[in-house]
Structures are given as C-alpha cells and as structure tokens.
Design a protein around this motif. Structure first.
Motif, PDB file in Angstrom:
ATOM      1  N   ASP A 206       1.022  -1.122   0.086  1.00 59.86           N
ATOM      2  CA  ASP A 206       0.078   0.041  -0.019  1.00 59.86           C
ATOM      3  C   ASP A 206       0.833   1.256  -0.058  1.00 59.86           C
ATOM      4  O   ASP A 206       1.997   1.160   0.643  1.00 59.86           O
ATOM      5  CB  ASP A 206      -1.008  -0.168   1.355  1.00 59.86           C
ATOM      6  CG  ASP A 206      -1.778  -1.233   1.370  1.00 59.86           C
ATOM      7  OD1 ASP A 206      -2.343  -1.792   0.410  1.00 59.86           O
ATOM      8  OD2 ASP A 206      -2.303  -1.497   2.381  1.00 59.86           O
ATOM      9  N   LYS A 226      -4.394   1.296  -2.656  1.00 60.02           N
ATOM     10  CA  LYS A 226      -4.431  -0.023  -2.418  1.00 60.02           C
ATOM     11  C   LYS A 226      -4.756  -0.863  -3.797  1.00 60.02           C
ATOM     12  O   LYS A 226      -4.972  -0.269  -4.895  1.00 60.02           O
ATOM     13  CB  LYS A 226      -5.594  -0.464  -1.676  1.00 60.02           C
ATOM     14  CG  LYS A 226      -5.553   0.229   0.048  1.00 60.02           C
ATOM     15  CD  LYS A 226      -6.248  -0.417   0.884  1.00 60.02           C
ATOM     16  CE  LYS A 226      -6.193  -0.220   2.455  1.00 60.02           C
ATOM     17  NZ  LYS A 226      -5.153  -1.031   2.925  1.00 60.02           N
ATOM     18  N   ASN A 227      -4.502  -2.162  -3.770  1.00 63.00           N
ATOM     19  CA  ASN A 227      -4.858  -2.869  -4.684  1.00 63.00           C
ATOM     20  C   ASN A 227      -3.651  -2.837  -5.746  1.00 63.00           C
ATOM     21  O   ASN A 227      -3.933  -2.791  -6.956  1.00 63.00           O
ATOM     22  CB  ASN A 227      -6.299  -2.654  -5.237  1.00 63.00           C
ATOM     23  CG  ASN A 227      -6.553  -3.871  -6.359  1.00 63.00           C
ATOM     24  OD1 ASN A 227      -6.499  -5.168  -6.050  1.00 63.00           O
ATOM     25  ND2 ASN A 227      -7.347  -3.263  -7.564  1.00 63.00           N
ATOM     26  N   THR A 259      -8.457   6.659   1.101  1.00 62.54           N
ATOM     27  CA  THR A 259      -7.934   5.359   0.659  1.00 62.54           C
ATOM     28  C   THR A 259      -8.441   5.296  -0.946  1.00 62.54           C
ATOM     29  O   THR A 259      -9.770   5.659  -1.244  1.00 62.54           O
ATOM     30  CB  THR A 259      -8.463   4.099   1.463  1.00 62.54           C
ATOM     31  OG1 THR A 259      -8.319   4.208   2.632  1.00 62.54           O
ATOM     32  CG2 THR A 259      -7.891   2.726   0.481  1.00 62.54           C
ATOM     33  N   ARG A 260      -7.682   4.917  -1.842  1.00 66.66           N
ATOM     34  CA  ARG A 260      -7.844   4.941  -3.077  1.00 66.66           C
ATOM     35  C   ARG A 260      -7.528   3.719  -3.529  1.00 66.66           C
ATOM     36  O   ARG A 260      -6.601   3.008  -3.373  1.00 66.66           O
ATOM     37  CB  ARG A 260      -7.399   6.026  -3.917  1.00 66.66           C
ATOM     38  CG  ARG A 260      -7.625   7.239  -3.592  1.00 66.66           C
ATOM     39  CD  ARG A 260      -7.259   8.690  -4.586  1.00 66.66           C
ATOM     40  NE  ARG A 260      -7.712   8.627  -5.730  1.00 66.66           N
ATOM     41  CZ  ARG A 260      -8.699   9.005  -6.295  1.00 66.66           C
ATOM     42  NH1 ARG A 260      -9.449   9.786  -5.358  1.00 66.66           N
ATOM     43  NH2 ARG A 260      -9.062   8.973  -7.286  1.00 66.66           N
ATOM     44  N   HIS A 261      -8.492   3.139  -4.631  1.00 69.62           N
ATOM     45  CA  HIS A 261      -8.261   1.935  -5.281  1.00 69.62           C
ATOM     46  C   HIS A 261      -7.519   1.976  -6.790  1.00 69.62           C
ATOM     47  O   HIS A 261      -8.075   2.567  -7.461  1.00 69.62           O
ATOM     48  CB  HIS A 261      -9.499   0.939  -5.114  1.00 69.62           C
ATOM     49  CG  HIS A 261      -9.921   0.812  -4.025  1.00 69.62           C
ATOM     50  ND1 HIS A 261      -9.405  -0.116  -3.013  1.00 69.62           N
ATOM     51  CD2 HIS A 261     -10.451   1.424  -2.882  1.00 69.62           C
ATOM     52  CE1 HIS A 261      -9.979  -0.183  -2.014  1.00 69.62           C
ATOM     53  NE2 HIS A 261     -10.652   0.792  -1.968  1.00 69.62           N
ATOM     54  N   TRP A 262      -6.384   1.422  -6.863  1.00 70.52           N
ATOM     55  CA  TRP A 262      -5.649   1.329  -8.242  1.00 70.52           C
ATOM     56  C   TRP A 262      -6.467   0.373  -9.086  1.00 70.52           C
ATOM     57  O   TRP A 262      -6.670  -0.885  -8.801  1.00 70.52           O
ATOM     58  CB  TRP A 262      -4.199   1.101  -7.929  1.00 70.52           C
ATOM     59  CG  TRP A 262      -3.685   0.990  -9.349  1.00 70.52           C
ATOM     60  CD1 TRP A 262      -2.946   0.035 -10.048  1.00 70.52           C
ATOM     61  CD2 TRP A 262      -3.589   2.164 -10.276  1.00 70.52           C
ATOM     62  NE1 TRP A 262      -2.481   0.374 -11.062  1.00 70.52           N
ATOM     63  CE2 TRP A 262      -2.707   1.757 -11.317  1.00 70.52           C
ATOM     64  CE3 TRP A 262      -3.783   3.226 -10.372  1.00 70.52           C
ATOM     65  CZ2 TRP A 262      -2.351   2.673 -12.391  1.00 70.52           C
ATOM     66  CZ3 TRP A 262      -3.597   4.278 -11.411  1.00 70.52           C
ATOM     67  CH2 TRP A 262      -2.797   3.725 -12.411  1.00 70.52           C
ATOM     68  N   ASP A 263      -6.764   0.758 -10.313  1.00 71.23           N
ATOM     69  CA  ASP A 263      -7.416  -0.058 -11.203  1.00 71.23           C
ATOM     70  C   ASP A 263      -6.404  -0.289 -12.499  1.00 71.23           C
ATOM     71  O   ASP A 263      -6.039   0.688 -13.089  1.00 71.23           O
ATOM     72  CB  ASP A 263      -8.519   0.580 -11.769  1.00 71.23           C
ATOM     73  CG  ASP A 263      -9.475  -0.236 -12.940  1.00 71.23           C
ATOM     74  OD1 ASP A 263      -8.692  -1.219 -13.619  1.00 71.23           O
ATOM     75  OD2 ASP A 263     -10.558  -0.094 -13.262  1.00 71.23           O
ATOM     76  N   SER A 269      -7.231   5.717 -10.524  1.00 68.95           N
ATOM     77  CA  SER A 269      -7.778   5.126  -9.281  1.00 68.95           C
ATOM     78  C   SER A 269      -8.952   5.883  -8.913  1.00 68.95           C
ATOM     79  O   SER A 269      -9.108   6.677  -9.529  1.00 68.95           O
ATOM     80  CB  SER A 269      -6.196   5.330  -7.993  1.00 68.95           C
ATOM     81  OG  SER A 269      -6.377   6.926  -7.989  1.00 68.95           O
ATOM     82  N   GLY A 272     -11.937   5.372  -2.270  1.00 61.63           N
ATOM     83  CA  GLY A 272     -12.666   4.598  -1.607  1.00 61.63           C
ATOM     84  C   GLY A 272     -13.146   5.295  -0.225  1.00 61.63           C
ATOM     85  O   GLY A 272     -13.429   6.325  -0.307  1.00 61.63           O
TER      86      GLY A 272
ATOM     87  N   GLU B  99     -13.808  -1.577   0.452  1.00 58.82           N
ATOM     88  CA  GLU B  99     -12.897  -1.983  -0.631  1.00 58.82           C
ATOM     89  C   GLU B  99     -13.723  -3.117  -1.451  1.00 58.82           C
ATOM     90  O   GLU B  99     -14.136  -3.965  -0.577  1.00 58.82           O
ATOM     91  CB  GLU B  99     -11.330  -2.247  -0.261  1.00 58.82           C
ATOM     92  CG  GLU B  99     -11.299  -3.162   0.798  1.00 58.82           C
ATOM     93  CD  GLU B  99     -10.039  -2.560   1.672  1.00 58.82           C
ATOM     94  OE1 GLU B  99      -9.212  -3.392   1.883  1.00 58.82           O
ATOM     95  OE2 GLU B  99     -10.403  -1.426   2.372  1.00 58.82           O
TER      96      GLU B  99
END
Ligand SMILES: [Zn+2]
Lengths: 482, 100
Positions: A206, A226-227, A259-263, A269, A272, B99
């Motif tokens: 992370d 994240k991710n 929190t941000r989610h990586w695509d 991103s 979240g 998430e």
C-alpha cells in the motif's frame, strides 16, 4: 535498474511516498492456531474455532512466526524489543473476530533502515507482527451498487502470520519506491521467511502518496493507494496519484485524506472510504496473549545466523571489482557476485570478470559453471590463450554442459591466432574486396563502421571465430593509414 | 450530566460498534459511561510512581505454540452455522463504501 530520476512530476513539485508492505510469513501454520498456512487450498478447509473467532477459543502464538518476524527485523536493522499484541477493532466480514490481532504501540521491530543500490537510505519506522484477513469475492450487481450484490468469504487466509513493514515517508522518486520494494523482496528471499510473491498476495504494497512544492519540508494530505499487484503497477499508481494531487492544488483545490483503489487495467484510481481515524479502531492490549520478550541471546543467535544480505553483497563486490553501482546491482541480483569475487581472488582480471558475467552469463541457469572454471577462463583470455570470441564460445559451452575451459578450448582446437597469419588474411580480404575497402578508407564515419563490421565478419568466418576482433580492427586501421 | 463523555461521543462509539440506539438509550448510556469514566478517574488519582506498567495480570511472557499443523474442523459443519453460504464460502452482505 536505472538511477536517473524520472521526469514524471511537473517542475516545482516533489513526491513524498511512504510504503506499507505486508508480508506473509512462510510458516507451516497460522499465527494463533494449528490450521495450515497454505495458499490455494479449497475454501474454508483451513479453519478452526480460533481463526473463526468462535466464543471461548484461545489463541496461542506461533513461536516460529515470532522468530521469523525477529529475523526480518534484524535484517532490516531494526531494534528488536518486547512486543505486545493488541486488538484493532473494526467490522468487516473478512475479519470473523471483528478485530484484527496486531501490534500497536509496542511493535517487535522498530527504527530500522534499508539501503538501496544507489546508496539511498530508506528509514523503516516499524515492522510489526499481525494476522492476515480472510479473502472476499464480490458477486453480482450488474454494475449497480444497489442491486442485490453480496460477497463470499473464504477464511483460509484469516490468521495467517504477517509482518507489516512501514517505511518513513521519505521515498522521493518512483524509482526509489520500486528499488525499495525489490530490495525488501531480495531480503525476504535471502533470509527465507517469506516467498514474497506479489502475484499470489504473499507480499502486498500500500502506498501513501502526497506531493509538496519542491524544497519545502511539510507533509501534506496523503492518500493511501491499495490494490497494487506488482512493482510496475505501483509505479503507475504513484505517478497517477501525484499528478492528480498536483492538478487539485494548481486548480485551487485540496486533496482529502482517503483510501483509493488502483485499477491497473484502466490506469486510474478511484476514491474509497475516507480514512478512519486511528482512534476509531479503539486499540487495546490483547488479554489472551502474553508479551513477547526476546532475550539478548536470541537476538545474538539471529544475527550470527544471518546470511549475507544484498546490500552487504553489493558493497563487497564493489570493493573487489571497482565496478559502478548499476553493474554491481545487476550481478548481485543474478546471484553472480560470489563467482565474481572468487574469480578475482584467484587472480582473474576484475574488469574482464565483470564484463563476461554482465554480458555473456546473462542466463537463468549458470549452475554448471564453477567459480574455479570461470576464473580459469578469464585468466586464459587475459593471457591471450583465447580471443574474446573464443572465450564467449567456451563460456557458452560451460553453461550448457559444465566442464573445464582448457579442455573445451583444446577439444575445439582453439588457439589464439598468431599475428602474422592474421595480417596475411586481412591483406587477402582487402585484395578480394576492393570496393568495400575503398568505402572503408574514403567513406564517412558510418561507412567506415559498416565496412569494419564487414571485414571483421569475414575474418571471423574464415577463422571460425579464432581471430581477435581487436587485432583485426588494429590491422585495418594500420592498412588504411599506410 | 457529567462532562466526562458527551452524547455525540456515545453516538459515535455506538456507530463504530454497529449498535443502533434509541434516543432514550443514548441518554442512559451517556450517564452510565460517564460513571464508569468517573471511576477510572478515581484510579488515576492514585500515586503509582513506583508501580511498573502492567499489560497482563499474569507473570508470564513468551508462551509459544510449536509450528505444527493440527486438524482443522469440518467445513460443512462450519458453514451450517452460518446464516448463508454458497460455493463453500460464507455469504455476506456487501459493505458499501468499502474496498471491493
Ligand atoms: Zn485455525
């Protein structure tokens, strides 16, 4: 690996990255129960009352996991101190107990560092012991969040021992962030406490990213990415996030802590949840687990058994070979540093040793090449018993089938060609190819190079590679000058 | 009402604990929790300069388990306890904003 700072950020901005790396320890069992710690088993087959958090169950900590964690701590130059397990309370279905058992204000490892190949020192705030969560699969929805979507949870991973390694927010470039993660992976593999596979999730990263005007020292609002599934993906995610934040600042806005989610597929991103306040986790000491108190003897034994770590190996090779950091890092990465140092110790020329390894032993499996035979090959080449081309051919055979360089050279009839014989051949070729020769003598730089290649190639073909390329070049230069 | 804890704090903690409280319950718990905190404050007033911090009441450290696999429990039996199961997994509602 390159040491150059990538020009990813607009002028006037500086990147600030801190990484949280979760590493699954390669124990046979989970952290608090005897269920198998194994990736890829049938769902919910490695579960018991303890890791399912059933009432009345009592956790007992895995001594091997604690030892692995301390080994990792020492490899990361941490202080290893008495540790206390705590409960981090939150509700999420992947944590059946409704709290995660972790370390809070008294982690086992703290205050460490990792030295990158270019000498940059990454501070490590802590490397604490905790348990992993279960794994959720999200089902249905047809793209609409309010549709009857649901999640399926597999608790095989719940309770697997982890160490979370928290770096200082000191990483100033994407290259340094990448080098740090690969440095951690190298250490984990060297000491054997984790298989450190990002694609299987046994190592997860992370990234806390913020930006600031170049030259300032404040820490601005950060976002946690994240991710992230690979080192490359981490680089892309950090770059995207830094640019996003700079865009916000330059348009008079501010990022918010989230929190941000990586695509990875989309290359972007998405936001979240807003990050929970640390207080909201209501940490308290775990009453069912007693303190972990390492003894001085234990720590001394761990230090004594510590294998040579990549940073120390790089330093040793640099000292022995005098090569630059990048080449040294490559050879250590490939595990060729011991062979290089052994060959140099046996009297082989250091520069030649490094060159041959770097360019001609860039293969996955060089196990058949012993340090002795490699040293002998370089010594033969340095003494002029073999030309560069012959040395490469002998080395290729050594990679395939082992053997001793002197015997291989003999079997192939290799002897470095005498000067007279070679100059005769060169003269013959010049006579046979007047047009090419004219281009070599009168042509521009490009022509000259091309024709030098032509003549050298012809000579090599005629001598089956026994001629020394450098001697051919010298002869051609001599002839054209005279 | 005591100033040890506010009504808003009780609402916040209840939310963290996923507890739905009626207004009269919020008032009652604010009152009760304040009394608990009052008691803790009494303990705080003692002079404990000579008492080392104690994390656990038992004089025990380093209680370890050997890293040896033991039997897990039967999956079907476990899943039979769950409100919902599918494909040998626990079926749970999605958590919005979490998430995915
Ligand atoms: Zn278990």
């Amino acid at each position: 690996m390159t040491w150059s700072i990538e020009p990813t950020l607009p002028e006037g901005w500086e990147l600030v990255v801190g990484l949280e790396v979760h590493v699954e320890l390669a124990t046979a069992t989970k952290l608090f129960c005897g269920c198998a710690n194994q990736f890829g088993n049938e769902p919910n087959t490695n579960v018991c009352p303890v890791c399912l958090g059933l009432p009345g169950s009592l956790p007992v900590i895995n001594g091997t996991a604690v030892k692995y964690a301390m080994q990792l701590g020492r490899a990361l130059r941490c202080d290893v101190k008495p540790g206390i397990m705590a409960r981090k309370n939150y509700f999420y279905p992947d944590m059946p107990k409704d709290y995660q058992t972790t370390q809070y204000d008294q982690p086992t490892n703290s205050n460490g560092s990792l030295v990158l190949p270019d000498g940059f020192v990454v501070g490590i705030e802590r490397a604490h012991i905790e348990e992993d969560t279960g794994k959720s699969t999200h089902v249905g929805g047809g793209g609409r969040i309010n549709d009857a979507v649901y999640s399926l949870v597999d608790y095989n991973r719940a309770g697997v021992p982890l160490v979370e390694i928290v770096s200082d927010p000191c990483l100033d470039t994407i290259e340094h962030a990448k080098a740090y993660v690969s440095g951690l992976r190298d250490i984990l593999l060297a000491i054997g406490v984790s298989d450190a596979r990002m694609e299987e999730g046994s190592m997860r990263v992370d990234a806390n990213v913020s930006v600031r005007p170049a030259g300032t020292t404040e820490l601005r609002t950060r976002c946690e990415l994240k991710n992230i599934n690979s080192i490359r993906s981490m680089g892309r995610a950090i770059e995207y996030e830094a640019l996003r934040q700079i865009d916000l600042y330059t348009s008079g806005d501010n990022p918010r802590q989230e929190t941000r989610h990586w695509d990875e597929a989309a290359g972007r991103s998405t936001a979240g949840r807003s990050k929970e306040n640390l207080d909201d986790y209501r940490f308290f000491q775990e009453p069912d687990l007693v303190p972990l108190v390492p003894t001085a003897e234990e720590i001394a034994a761990i230090d004594a058994a510590m294998p040579a770590l990549p940073s120390a190996r790089r330093a040793a090779l640099m000292e022995a070979s005098g090569s630059d950091a990048e080449v040294v890092a490559t050879l250590v990465d490939r595990g060729q540093d011991t062979m290089a140092i052994a060959a140099i110790d046996r009297g082989a020329d250091a520069a030649k040793v490094v060159t041959r390894l770097q360019h001609d032993l860039a293969v996955d499996d060089f196990s058949k090449v012993t340090a002795e035979s490699f040293a002998e090959l370089i010594i033969m080449e340095s003494a002029g018993d073999l030309t560069a081309t012959q040395a490469k051919q002998v080395l290729a055979e050594m990679v395939d089938s082992g053997g001793h360089p002197r015997e291989i050279a003999e079997a192939r009839g290799f002897e470095a060609m005498e000067g007279d014989e070679l100059s005769g051949l060169v003269d013959q070729l010049i006579a046979d190819n007047p047009g090419e020769w004219q281009r070599f003598v009168d042509g521009d730089e490009g022509d000259r190079k091309k024709m030098q290649g032509f003549f050298t190639g012809q000579i090599m073909r005629a001598t089956k590679g026994q001629a020394d390329g450098r001697a051919v070049a010298e002869l051609l230069a001599q002839r054209s000058a005279g | 009402m005591s100033d040890r804890i506010t009504r808003d704090e009780v609402v916040h903690v209840a939310k963290l604990a996923r507890l739905e409280l009626a207004p009269h319950e919020i008032d009652a718990f604010t009152e009760q929790l304040a009394r608990v905190l009052e008691h803790a404050a009494d303990v705080e007033s003692l002079n404990v300069d000579d008492v080392p911090p104690t994390s656990h009441p038992l004089p025990l450290v380093n209680v370890f388990r050997e890293d040896v696999v033991t039997d897990s429990i039967d999956r079907d039996e476990v899943l039979a306890q769950a409100p919902a199961a599918e494909s040998h997994m626990f079926r749970v509602p999605p958590v919005l904003g979490e998430e995915r």
